[in-house]
Design an enzyme around this catalytic site. Sequence first.
Site, PDB file in Angstrom:
ATOM      1  N   LYS A 129       0.853  -1.192   0.000  1.00  0.00           N
ATOM      2  CA  LYS A 129       0.000   0.000   0.000  1.00  0.00           C
ATOM      3  C   LYS A 129       0.888   1.240   0.000  1.00  0.00           C
ATOM      4  CE  LYS A 129      -3.838   1.977   2.744  1.00  0.00           C
ATOM      5  NZ  LYS A 129      -4.693   1.806   3.941  1.00  0.00           N
TER       6      LYS A 129
ATOM      7  N   SER B 110      -9.838  -0.596   7.358  1.00  0.00           N
ATOM      8  CA  SER B 110      -9.297  -0.475   6.002  1.00  0.00           C
ATOM      9  C   SER B 110      -8.605  -1.692   5.415  1.00  0.00           C
ATOM     10  CB  SER B 110      -8.321   0.691   5.940  1.00  0.00           C
ATOM     11  OG  SER B 110      -9.035   1.873   5.775  1.00  0.00           O
TER      12      SER B 110
ATOM     13  N   SER C  21      -9.749   1.842   3.157  1.00  0.00           N
ATOM     14  CA  SER C  21      -8.892   2.616   2.283  1.00  0.00           C
ATOM     15  C   SER C  21      -7.878   1.779   1.502  1.00  0.00           C
ATOM     16  CB  SER C  21      -8.134   3.659   3.107  1.00  0.00           C
ATOM     17  OG  SER C  21      -7.266   3.021   4.025  1.00  0.00           O
TER      18      SER C  21
HETATM   19  N1  GLN Z   1     -13.021   4.099   6.638  1.00  0.00           N
HETATM   20  C1  GLN Z   1     -12.398   4.477   7.871  1.00  0.00           C
HETATM   21  C2  GLN Z   1     -11.967   5.918   7.805  1.00  0.00           C
HETATM   22  O1  GLN Z   1     -12.206   6.525   6.806  1.00  0.00           O
HETATM   23  C3  GLN Z   1     -11.258   3.567   8.183  1.00  0.00           C
HETATM   24  C4  GLN Z   1     -10.041   3.896   7.459  1.00  0.00           C
HETATM   25  C5  GLN Z   1      -8.874   3.050   7.821  1.00  0.00           C
HETATM   26  O2  GLN Z   1      -9.010   2.021   8.463  1.00  0.00           O
HETATM   27  N2  GLN Z   1      -7.712   3.535   7.456  1.00  0.00           N
HETATM   28  O3  GLN Z   1     -11.419   6.452   8.737  1.00  0.00           O
END
Ligand code: GLN
Length: 480
Positions: free
Chosen positions: A75, A174, A150
């Site tokens: 990532k 995420s 994400s």
């Molecule tokens: N969707 C969540 C957020 O926007 C989790 C994101 C993540 O785990 N990095 O904060």
Amino acid sequence: MKTYSEIKKALNSVEMSPLEVTNECIRRIEACEPKVSAFIHFNKENILKQAEQSDIRRKEGKPLSEFDGIPIGIKDNICIKGERTTAGSKILENFVSPYNATVIEKLLQKGFILFAGLNMDEFAMGSSTENSAYHISKNPFDTNRIPGGSSGGSAAAVASSMLPIALGSDTGGSIRQPASLCGVYGLKPTYGRVSRYGLIAYASSLDQIGPFSNDPEGIEDVMKVISGSDIHDATSKKNPSPDFNDTLEIKGLKIGIMEEGKEWSEGIKKKYSEMIDYLKSKGANLEKLDFSLNEYSIPVYYVIATAECSSNLSRFDGIRYGFRNEEGKKLEELYLDSRSQGFGKEVKRRILLGTFSLSSGYYDAYYGKAQKARALIRKGYESYFKKVDFILQPTSPTTAFKIGEKTKDPVQMYKADILTTSVNLAGVPAISIPAGLDDSGLPIGMQITAPFFEEGRLLALVKKISEEKKFSIPLPVDIK
Ligand code: GLN
């Protein structure tokens, strides 16, 4: 494309060389990338160089480990020395990391081939990759839909068989949510299990790096390699690496389950009860737990995560890193213009929210209260695990949604994390595993949560369940 275990076996039995494996991945990436858009950047030359070196080591009978030559996606918020690391943001568009994250050092010491540059929501803020400053990644099961986020690029790359395994990061879901939406395995380790050194920070008390894989063995092997304490990360714990020799019988296990949620789609409800019936038929004892406290996990998570991000992102000021708007005459203008133009809309929204809840006069009402609620949520998990060995829930209330469906309404987007955020607030480990397809052919994932540092037992259970054919999800060969 082969599973992770098949690739590992092919390499170790000399049936395939690291260069052959890598070239196969590159061919698949070149074929699927126009439809899936999993990568922000792709450095073929660099990848081939790593594979050639691995080839030589294997030919000379000196592999660095049994993993030498295995391709792994990264990532784009995990720093690799000499590589661009954008965190999905314009502000870091041309940032080249001067150092390796600890997880990267560990992978390189074992000879993994790094495929850098996987797409993500900007600074890991999002549930769909629609907040990436570069492009939206597509779900390989239906390219009109999002892959989740994400870490959507990592999930999409594994699900489209570009790569057998990949790293992501999970702050509120995420890794697990995109794994679920793309029909692959994804683990968020216990907080402190894996060093965060070199992970571009979003919310430091919640962030964890973890693996995606197309089989449970890939999750296990990556965890063996990346776990452990690190002098560069004071929050990393000394606990020994997970013991993956654990075996476990489903018979007699106590598994916590929950009441069906109103917001769950029909397909999710069906698969959840199928999974429950399966575990019952194998002799597990199921117990309904009271998750009423977890209803607060979305507001609590968004207060804490935004507060931490407003502080973490203050370092991107146009002076020290990345994008700078040179037109400003005064220093303050330079800060303002660089940050206004470098950050995307969602990131700015979160910096504003976080700065507000940390400001004097509001601190106690929001941040202080959220911290207290977080302590209660954590206690809740401690009490669950006095009663049960594991908790079974769906990972996401719905399957992959259409591109653009939730972008107009951030609160709807935040609700995608309704089943995952409390796990980060508590710090316990949880995995999303494939649980079959719904009637429209979209993947469904189930989340299994374990007590602190019990990734070994968790994977033992996952391996048992994944033997059950009706839960397996064949990854798409043709991507439409
Ligand atoms: N969707 C969540 C957020 O926007 C989790 C994101 C993540 O785990 N990095 O904060």
